[in-house]
Design a protein around this motif. Sequence first.
Motif, short mmCIF file in Angstrom:
data_model
loop_
_atom_site.label_atom_id
_atom_site.label_comp_id
_atom_site.label_asym_id
_atom_site.label_seq_id
_atom_site.Cartn_x
_atom_site.Cartn_y
_atom_site.Cartn_z
N CYS A 233 103.57 78.80 -39.75
CA CYS A 233 102.37 78.14 -40.01
C CYS A 233 102.11 78.06 -41.45
CB CYS A 233 100.91 78.51 -39.16
SG CYS A 233 100.51 80.17 -39.81
N LEU A 234 101.56 76.99 -42.09
CA LEU A 234 101.33 77.09 -43.57
C LEU A 234 100.69 78.00 -44.17
CD1 LEU A 234 101.95 73.83 -42.57
CD2 LEU A 234 100.46 73.16 -44.28
N HIS A 270 107.53 76.39 -41.63
CA HIS A 270 106.37 75.86 -42.10
C HIS A 270 105.87 76.12 -43.51
CE1 HIS A 270 105.14 74.60 -37.95
NE2 HIS A 270 106.12 75.21 -37.62
N PRO A 272 103.25 74.63 -47.16
CA PRO A 272 102.84 73.57 -47.91
C PRO A 272 103.89 72.71 -48.91
CG PRO A 272 101.40 75.50 -47.93
CD PRO A 272 102.56 75.91 -47.27
N THR A 300 102.96 70.21 -42.17
CA THR A 300 101.49 70.35 -41.67
C THR A 300 101.55 70.87 -40.15
OG1 THR A 300 99.38 69.31 -40.81
CG2 THR A 300 101.60 68.06 -40.97
N ASP A 301 100.53 71.61 -39.71
CA ASP A 301 100.86 72.17 -38.41
C ASP A 301 100.03 71.30 -37.39
OD1 ASP A 301 101.93 74.51 -39.71
OD2 ASP A 301 99.90 75.28 -40.16
N ASP A 307 106.43 65.96 -35.00
CA ASP A 307 107.00 66.90 -35.98
C ASP A 307 108.39 66.67 -36.56
OD1 ASP A 307 104.98 68.67 -36.33
OD2 ASP A 307 105.53 69.76 -34.48
N THR A 310 106.87 65.27 -39.90
CA THR A 310 106.59 66.32 -40.71
C THR A 310 107.79 67.03 -41.22
OG1 THR A 310 106.22 67.90 -39.03
CG2 THR A 310 104.26 66.63 -39.38
#
Length: 429
Positions: A233-234, A270, A272, A300-301, A307, A310
């Motif tokens: 995750c970010l 993942h 930023p 982004t999550d 996805d 993303t």
Amino acid sequence: MATQMQAARDGKITDAMKIVAEKEHQTAESIRERVARGTVAICANVNHKNLVPAGVGEGLRVKVNANIGTSSAFPDIEPELKKLDEAVRSGADAVMDLSTGDDIDESRRQIIDHSPVMIGTVPIYQATVDAIKERGAVVDMTEDDILRTIEKHAKDGSDFLTMHCGLTRAAIERLRREGRIMDVVSRGGSFITGWMLHNEKENPFFSRFDDILDICEKYDVTISLGDGLRPGCLADATDRAQITELLTLGDLTQRAWERGVQVMVEGPGHMPFDQIATNMKLEKSVCHGAPFYVLGPLVTDIAPGYDHITAAIGGTLAAVSGADFLCYVTPAEHLALPTIEDVHDGVMASRIAAHAADIVRKVPGAMEQDIAMAKARKRLDWPEQMRLAIDPELAKKKRGARNDEDAEACSMCGDYCAVKIVNKYMDEK
């Protein structure tokens, strides 16, 4: 038989190097020199008989990988072979077999036999499944179980093996002390982490690395040094655990090169958007320019179902900043095993990201493709536009659905087409 790297260091240009040079519009000697340094890897197992070799790394077109494979919920190999065909048809440069279904050996062998592009596999998946079947638990897996599985994959013709060699006890301790929201999201990384914590032993992929090199040298398998502690995750990106593992991968890269074994290094994950460039440059520095293979990065999550987008956003910046190989992400990521349609969409999204980066990286022929498209649009040459499109079938479908067959302009502007108007008055001057 020498590996590609050993041959390159001896000054020999192999048939694989010649093929890569021709495909990349470069000289065979320039490819040989980069293979010798390790900044280009040609993943070409001696037992993958129908492989068309491709190169990954410095100065080459950014490559795209598609993941397929059976699962315990969907163990049938036939749908996966159809996904393989679709991935290749859509332009994937590599396919990874992540099978964990009933007969992993048969799945792998069929995929390798069927594939003209390089195939990657993850031995820890099979070692884990076998350990559960034979011994009752992952933690009862032995070091020799792992080595036997690695040899099996290499012997069958896997061109590159993802192995989580840098996931050490020290890295896990740093993860514990700093804390994470998602902890370990790598499937292979979770298996090894559980094994180490239960048995209070070091990671066999790290402690037995010399034995692994023996196997990879024998079959000329490229080691893809997996990122078992990649951020899921970010909020977990660029923490001490991730960087600790990367530093270890830098050491292992040099050890592999000393044996003439080719290496790719895997990265996040993942992340930023504003951290991506720094991470790419850090890997290139720590791992001495080894080819970098990234999943996304996803920027982004909150976009399940989208996805692939993303990942393409992050993948473009990653490749511009140094990544050489993009692992696709499909719309089904985080949701389900991908369908054939998901495979197609994932490959296309990653190919767009890769091509956008190729233009910035000044890869031979990349900008020329866009110039050719611009000229076709200027002429309102629809057949040529369809031919040049990255997904010709989709372009033809969209064009045909909302335009008359003989329409000169498109239905977006119709009689008020800017190109048509300007062409008319330019021609009058």
